[in-house]
Design a protein around this motif. Structure first.
Motif, PDB file in Angstrom:
ATOM      1  N   LEU A   1       0.825  -1.201   0.000  1.00 10.64           N
ATOM      2  CA  LEU A   1       0.000   0.000   0.000  1.00 10.64           C
ATOM      3  C   LEU A   1       0.863   1.256   0.000  1.00 10.64           C
ATOM      4  O   LEU A   1       0.512   2.265  -0.625  1.00 10.64           O
ATOM      5  N   ARG A   2       2.032   1.223   0.709  1.00 10.76           N
ATOM      6  CA  ARG A   2       2.940   2.374   0.662  1.00 10.76           C
ATOM      7  C   ARG A   2       3.480   2.566  -0.755  1.00 10.76           C
ATOM      8  O   ARG A   2       3.604   3.694  -1.250  1.00 10.76           O
ATOM      9  N   GLN A   3       3.879   1.448  -1.430  1.00 11.21           N
ATOM     10  CA  GLN A   3       4.345   1.551  -2.828  1.00 11.21           C
ATOM     11  C   GLN A   3       3.281   2.200  -3.704  1.00 11.21           C
ATOM     12  O   GLN A   3       3.583   3.073  -4.529  1.00 11.21           O
ATOM     13  N   LEU A   4       2.020   1.762  -3.510  1.00 18.34           N
ATOM     14  CA  LEU A   4       0.920   2.294  -4.315  1.00 18.34           C
ATOM     15  C   LEU A   4       0.767   3.798  -4.110  1.00 18.34           C
ATOM     16  O   LEU A   4       0.790   4.582  -5.076  1.00 18.34           O
ATOM     17  N   ILE A   5       0.605   4.234  -2.858  1.00 14.33           N
ATOM     18  CA  ILE A   5       0.357   5.656  -2.572  1.00 14.33           C
ATOM     19  C   ILE A   5       1.582   6.493  -2.938  1.00 14.33           C
ATOM     20  O   ILE A   5       1.469   7.588  -3.510  1.00 14.33           O
ATOM     21  N   GLN A   6       2.810   5.984  -2.624  1.00 11.46           N
ATOM     22  CA  GLN A   6       4.021   6.763  -2.905  1.00 11.46           C
ATOM     23  C   GLN A   6       4.195   6.971  -4.405  1.00 11.46           C
ATOM     24  O   GLN A   6       4.565   8.064  -4.843  1.00 11.46           O
ATOM     25  N   ASN A   7       3.937   5.937  -5.209  1.00 10.72           N
ATOM     26  CA  ASN A   7       4.076   6.096  -6.657  1.00 10.72           C
ATOM     27  C   ASN A   7       3.080   7.111  -7.201  1.00 10.72           C
ATOM     28  O   ASN A   7       3.410   7.918  -8.070  1.00 10.72           O
ATOM     29  N   LEU A   8       1.831   7.086  -6.677  1.00  9.37           N
ATOM     30  CA  LEU A   8       0.821   8.035  -7.172  1.00  9.37           C
ATOM     31  C   LEU A   8       1.161   9.466  -6.777  1.00  9.37           C
ATOM     32  O   LEU A   8       1.032  10.395  -7.582  1.00  9.37           O
ATOM     33  N   LEU A   9       1.614   9.664  -5.513  1.00 12.43           N
ATOM     34  CA  LEU A   9       1.975  11.026  -5.086  1.00 12.43           C
ATOM     35  C   LEU A   9       3.226  11.506  -5.827  1.00 12.43           C
ATOM     36  O   LEU A   9       3.298  12.667  -6.261  1.00 12.43           O
ATOM     37  N   SER A  10       4.238  10.641  -5.955  1.00 13.58           N
ATOM     38  CA  SER A  10       5.466  11.023  -6.669  1.00 13.58           C
ATOM     39  C   SER A  10       5.149  11.366  -8.112  1.00 13.58           C
ATOM     40  O   SER A  10       5.703  12.309  -8.691  1.00 13.58           O
ATOM     41  N   ASN A  11       4.250  10.603  -8.714  1.00 14.55           N
ATOM     42  CA  ASN A  11       3.850  10.853 -10.101  1.00 14.55           C
ATOM     43  C   ASN A  11       3.218  12.236 -10.228  1.00 14.55           C
ATOM     44  O   ASN A  11       3.501  12.992 -11.158  1.00 14.55           O
TER      45      ASN A  11
ATOM     46  N   ILE B   1       3.681  -0.787 -11.401  1.00 15.33           N
ATOM     47  CA  ILE B   1       3.705  -1.303 -10.027  1.00 15.33           C
ATOM     48  C   ILE B   1       2.347  -1.076  -9.357  1.00 15.33           C
ATOM     49  O   ILE B   1       1.807  -1.972  -8.698  1.00 15.33           O
ATOM     50  N   CYS B   2       1.761   0.120  -9.548  1.00 11.52           N
ATOM     51  CA  CYS B   2       0.441   0.403  -8.975  1.00 11.52           C
ATOM     52  C   CYS B   2      -0.600  -0.600  -9.485  1.00 11.52           C
ATOM     53  O   CYS B   2      -1.437  -1.100  -8.726  1.00 11.52           O
ATOM     54  N   HIS B   3      -0.528  -0.898 -10.775  1.00  8.93           N
ATOM     55  CA  HIS B   3      -1.475  -1.838 -11.378  1.00  8.93           C
ATOM     56  C   HIS B   3      -1.340  -3.217 -10.746  1.00  8.93           C
ATOM     57  O   HIS B   3      -2.337  -3.876 -10.415  1.00  8.93           O
ATOM     58  N   ARG B   4      -0.088  -3.686 -10.547  1.00  5.52           N
ATOM     59  CA  ARG B   4       0.117  -5.013  -9.960  1.00  5.52           C
ATOM     60  C   ARG B   4      -0.292  -5.035  -8.487  1.00  5.52           C
ATOM     61  O   ARG B   4      -0.831  -6.026  -7.996  1.00  5.52           O
ATOM     62  N   VAL B   5      -0.062  -3.937  -7.766  1.00  6.75           N
ATOM     63  CA  VAL B   5      -0.495  -3.877  -6.365  1.00  6.75           C
ATOM     64  C   VAL B   5      -2.018  -4.003  -6.276  1.00  6.75           C
ATOM     65  O   VAL B   5      -2.552  -4.739  -5.444  1.00  6.75           O
TER      66      VAL B   5
END
Length: 576
Positions: free
Chosen positions: A459-469, A541-545
């Motif tokens: 969940l951290r990978q998901l949220i971090q990638n979206l915010l970083s994006n 990565i978000c898609h796979r999460v």
């Protein structure tokens, strides 16, 4: 008090009036009452008609036993005796006051079934009365009081209303019934009443039937025997029932054959038969359907014989196909085993390759650092530029390897899923990105987010990638605003493949960044597909999460307006 002749007798109320302390009222003691009042009191005490006297401007009350019975268990009795009418009847005063005023002016007023609201035993009800208010005169022949004669008609009114309601219900049933009803009188077999179904059945309007004889309204029935049956029912007084009777009717411009169930029921007034109730049900479709089934029977028997032969042939073909299918299933099982092994080898290859690639990259970056730190002054401008490019390329390569390693590990690592509060995950990620958020002058607004079932690291990978994006692709000329909100998803907005869970959360992550053309929205979740600068792995990565969460991710965007990611996550059902 001395005995007064006009107060003698009178039952319960006579006794109460004699024992009442009238000196405290405006009437004074009874032996000083006006002669006209004494006469009226004697009259009401010995009358079996409910009567009520109101005397003087205070409208002091006296009444007889017949009226007392109308009060029933109402707590007004005997409290209202000798009291002012307005204080005794506050609930009905609005209705009776105008009538009393009229009578006090010398006019008699009243009516039948007049509505009077009363508070009886703590409950408001509508009562109905036949009332007559007549003026009473003093010894100087001036209006000084009112004589009320009355009878309660509440039960009669209620019964009349129930009877009317029952009659209306019967008429509604007659009119709306899914069968035809008609009433014919004895004289001339004349239609008295018909309902809508009967009119539709015979193809006539009501005014073409009511008041007309059967023979004139439906002349096509003349030779079909229905009038003779009706006359027989009226002569014998016995009902007649027939099923699936064929009848030819002129409907529109052509004659049609219908099939009906018919009941003729004699109608009586005392012992005299006055007419017939006709009940007709249309069974044309049932009759025709049964005939078609019967006509099709022979055809189906022939088909059955052919089907037996075809079944035998297909059974043999199926036996051969099953044998071939068993061989195919075995081959597919072997292929699945090979696929699992291939995936395991691929994951191992990606992991090893990413680790092995990082070592030479670290050496390239180390040598570049040496060139820039120790030999900077000895390098030409072009050599320094090439050294910087080497460092940047090595950094991008290292980030790509890092993202590739993360992508390969999502879905492979099987940590036990736990309830994870998303607000805590977002708070942690915002804290990790605090410097980047501050440097980009971004603002992150977070609503109330649910608890979901998953692993904190994914969940951290998901949220971090979206915010970083969002931070990476912001608009330089306007402050960046990122909003994260959640609500229950409605079934109509769920992607078509989300069927495993009963309910989903819709979590939105939106920004006002540079956006993109939506024709590219399907490719951005694929590895190495980039619309702008970057490795092209973050959204993959978000898609796979989201796949590991049994959810889905969608995106909508407009160039120069911003982007919204929609995350559909199963609702966590607590075991409590």
């Amino acid at each position: 008090m001395a005995k007064l002749a006009f107060l003698e007798g009178g039952g319960e109320m006579g006794e109460l009036i004699r024992n009442f302390d009238w000196s405290k009222t405006r009437l004074g003691v009874p032996d000083q009452w006006p002669r006209s009042l004494q006469i009226m009191v004697r009259l009401i005490l010995h009358s079996r008609v409910p009567m009520f006297i109101l005397w003087s401007d205070d409208l002091i009350q006296l009444y007889n036993d017949a009226y007392r019975k109308l009060l029933g268990t109402d707590d007004r009795h005997p409290r209202i005796l000798g009291q002012k009418a307005e204080e005794s009847w506050p609930d009905a005063w609005e209705v009776i006051k105008p009538l009393i005023d009229k009578a006090m002016q010398g006019d008699s007023v009243g009516g039948e079934d007049m509505r009077v609201p009363l508070n009886r035993n703590g409950r408001w009800i509508d009562t109905y009365w036949s009332l007559d208010y007549s003026p009473l005169y003093d010894d100087a022949d001036r209006p000084a009081g009112v004589l009320l004669t009355c009878q309660e008609t509440t039960e009669t009114v209620q019964n009349r209303r129930k009877l009317l309601e029952t009659r209306n219900q019967a008429l509604a049933f007659f009119e709306q019934s899914p069968v035809g009803f008609a009433i014919l009188s004895r004289e001339g077999l004349t239609f008295q009443m018909v309902n809508s179904f009967y009119c539709r059945l015979v193809g006539r309007e009501p005014d073409q039937l009511v008041g007309k004889s059967l023979r004139s309204a439906l002349p096509e029935l003349a030779d079909q025997g229905f009038d003779q049956l009706l006359e027989k029912v009226m002569e014998t007084g016995s009902s007649h029932v027939s099923s699936e009777v064929p009848i030819q009717l002129l409907r529109g411009n052509r004659t049609e054959t219908l099939y009906v169930d018919v009941t003729y029921q004699p109608l009586r007034d005392d012992d005299r038969i006055t007419g017939v109730l006709v009940v007709v049900g249309d069974v044309t479709r049932q009759v025709e359907s049964r005939r078609k089934v019967q006509e099709s029977g022979a055809h189906f028997r022939a088909l059955s014989e052919q089907l037996d032969q075809l079944v035998q042939q297909r059974t043999e073909e199926l036996r051969i196909s099953n044998k071939e299918l068993a061989a195919s299933n075995y081959a597919l099982k072997l292929a699945n085993v090979d696929l699992v092994r291939t995936n395991e080898r691929l994951q191992s290859f990606v992991y090893v390759a990413s680790h092995d690639l990082q070592e030479p990259l670290r050496k390239i970056q180390a040598f570049g650092d040496v060139l820039q730190s120790q030999f900077q002054d000895n390098l030409s401008e072009g050599e320094r530029d090439m050294t910087g490019r080497i460092q940047k390329s090595a950094g991008r390569m290292q980030q790509l390897i890092k993202d590739l390693l993360t992508y390969s590990q999502v879905g492979v690592q099987r940590n036990a899923d736990k309830p994870i509060p998303l607000n805590q995950i977002v708070e942690d990620v915002v804290s990790d990105l605090e410097v980047l958020i501050r440097e980009s002058s971004a603002r992150v607004e977070v609503g109330s987010l649910p608890t979901v079932l998953g692993t904190a690291s994914r969940l951290r990978q998901l949220i971090q990638n979206l915010l970083s994006n969002a931070i990476k692709f912001r608009q330089p000329e306007r402050p960046l605003l990122i909003r994260i909100n959640a609500r229950p998803a409605i079934p109509e907005e769920l992607p078509g493949d989300l069927t495993r869970h009963e309910a989903y959360w819709l979590i939105t992550v939106s920004d006002n960044g540079i956006g993109f053309d939506e024709k590219y929205k399907n490719r951005i979740f694929q590895p190495f597909q980039r619309l702008h600068h970057g490795t092209g792995i973050g959204l993959a990565i978000c898609h796979r999460v989201m796949e590991t969460l049994d959810g889905a991710i969608e995106v909508s965007s407009r160039p120069d307006e911003g982007t919204t990611f929609r995350l559909f996550v199963p609702v966590y059902q607590s075991a409590e």
